[in-house]
Design an enzyme around this catalytic site. Structure first.
Site, PDB file in Angstrom:
ATOM      1  N   HIS A  55       0.837  -1.199   0.000  1.00  0.00           N
ATOM      2  CA  HIS A  55       0.000   0.000   0.000  1.00  0.00           C
ATOM      3  C   HIS A  55       0.883   1.264   0.000  1.00  0.00           C
ATOM      4  CE1 HIS A  55      -3.594   2.360   1.477  1.00  0.00           C
ATOM      5  NE2 HIS A  55      -2.629   3.113   1.980  1.00  0.00           N
ATOM      6  N   GLU A  56       1.863   1.301   0.877  1.00  0.00           N
ATOM      7  CA  GLU A  56       2.717   2.490   0.960  1.00  0.00           C
ATOM      8  C   GLU A  56       3.592   2.630  -0.289  1.00  0.00           C
ATOM      9  OE1 GLU A  56       2.085   4.729   3.055  1.00  0.00           O
ATOM     10  OE2 GLU A  56       0.836   3.545   4.414  1.00  0.00           O
TER      11      GLU A  56
ATOM     12  N   HIS B 155       1.654   4.497  -2.759  1.00  0.00           N
ATOM     13  CA  HIS B 155       1.785   5.960  -2.564  1.00  0.00           C
ATOM     14  C   HIS B 155       3.144   6.446  -3.090  1.00  0.00           C
ATOM     15  CE1 HIS B 155      -1.854   6.368  -0.283  1.00  0.00           C
ATOM     16  NE2 HIS B 155      -1.418   5.766   0.811  1.00  0.00           N
TER      17      HIS B 155
HETATM   18 ZN   LIG Z   1      -2.413   5.081   2.450  1.00  0.00          ZN
END
Ligand SMILES: [Zn+2]
Length: 319
Positions: free
Chosen positions: A231-232, A235
């Protein structure tokens, strides 16, 4: 929550001027520089708990799934403009189809060596990253592992001032290498990262900070399968939350992730929080669902990540 400030207003006007300049064929990097100059007054230490996971003592703990800042509509618009301008001037061929990213792990432990992450866990984390990203053209290779015992960094890694200190001291080749720091962020935050346009590509600020127990084999069930790093990393390559912007027209700027009003928890397959077509993308890595639930990036997310890398982080693709 993000607040609109005078500085933001000034940044908006300056960005508008920069857009005009780039559209007229003047210096393209002006827009990237303006994006980097926006001051993000996001108080990640003030986030309210929204999830629950298993603590190191085996008991339930309230926590925060992700402390990466939200993005404002005007910023989304300008990131999109910068990418479009870059692709116009450099050509779509500048977008790399295969991107290999070296990863350096920084294990920041307590003074007594607590909160360690083993080599086996690091190997599993790389496998999870590769299994999630490889079909989209991103692969991860181990650059190295550094372990350090320092209470201040291990315990205060959510603090913006402490973060600057450990990243400045430890970051390895941030232009070409993904630096992942493990520690125990206050507020029981699982992780946070920055977007490609947030800093110059060689800035030590780029990278991912993770709760040590959210790596594979850690205790933070149901977030113990390594998907916080996925998830990171999303980003880090420029993706926003699938619920960014809620049911608004822009939503997360990705048209093949249906609009979603708010973050998901657990694995609510079939949930539908917006009246527009499509069920909520709760199995997408950029939602907040449990690790066992998330399993995909969409084709448009892949393209958006590659466009972000080409525009703001070309060093990651060896350019
Ligand atoms: Zn996030």
């Amino acid at each position: 929550m993000t607040k609109t400030t005078g500085l933001r207003g000034a940044a908006f006007i300056a960005l508008t001027i920069a857009i005009g300049a780039t559209s007229a064929g003047a210096e393209e990097p002006a827009l990237a520089r303006m994006l980097q100059s926006i001051e993000h007054d996001f108080d990640r230490e003030g986030l309210e708990p929204g999830i629950e996971f298993r603590g190191e003592d085996g008991g339930p703990r309230p926590g925060v799934r992700c402390a990466t800042r939200p993005v404002a509509d005007f910023e989304l618009q300008f990131v999109g403009s910068a990418i479009a301008e870059h692709l116009r001037s450099a050509g779509v061929g500048h977008r790399m189809e295969e991107i290999e990213v070296p990863v350096h792990f920084h294990i920041m432990r307590k003074s007594n060596g607590g909160w360690n992450v083993t080599d086996a866990q690091i190997g599993e984390q790389l496998d999870v990253l590769n299994n999630s990203f490889s079909e989209h053209g991103f692969t991860f290779v181990l650059d190295g592992v550094s372990r350090r015992n320092k209470n201040r960094f291990a315990k205060k890694c959510l603090s913006a001032s402490v973060e600057k200190k450990f990243k400045k001291r430890y970051a390895v080749n941030p232009e070409t290498t993904l630096n992942i720091y493990t520690c125990r962020p206050k507020q029981d935050v699982l992780g946070y990262a920055y977007f490609p346009s947030d800093y110059p590509e060689d800035s030590f600020m780029h990278g991912i900070v993770l709760l040590h127990s959210a790596l594979p084999g850690g205790t933070a069930a149901p977030y113990d399968l390594g998907d916080t790093a996925v998830h990171e990393a999303g980003h880090y390559f420029g993706l926003y939350h699938t619920f960014e912007g809620g049911c608004s027209k822009k939503n997360d700027r990705i048209s093949d992730t249906p609009r979603e009003k708010e973050a998901a928890a657990g694995c609510p397959i079939g949930r539908d929080t917006c009246s527009q077509p499509g069920l909520d993308p709760v199995t997408n890595f950029m939602d907040y669902s449990d690790d066992a639930c998330v399993e995909e990036f969409t084709p448009e997310q892949e393209q958006w990540m590659k466009d972000q890398v080409a525009t703001f982080r070309p060093g990651l693709s060896g350019s």
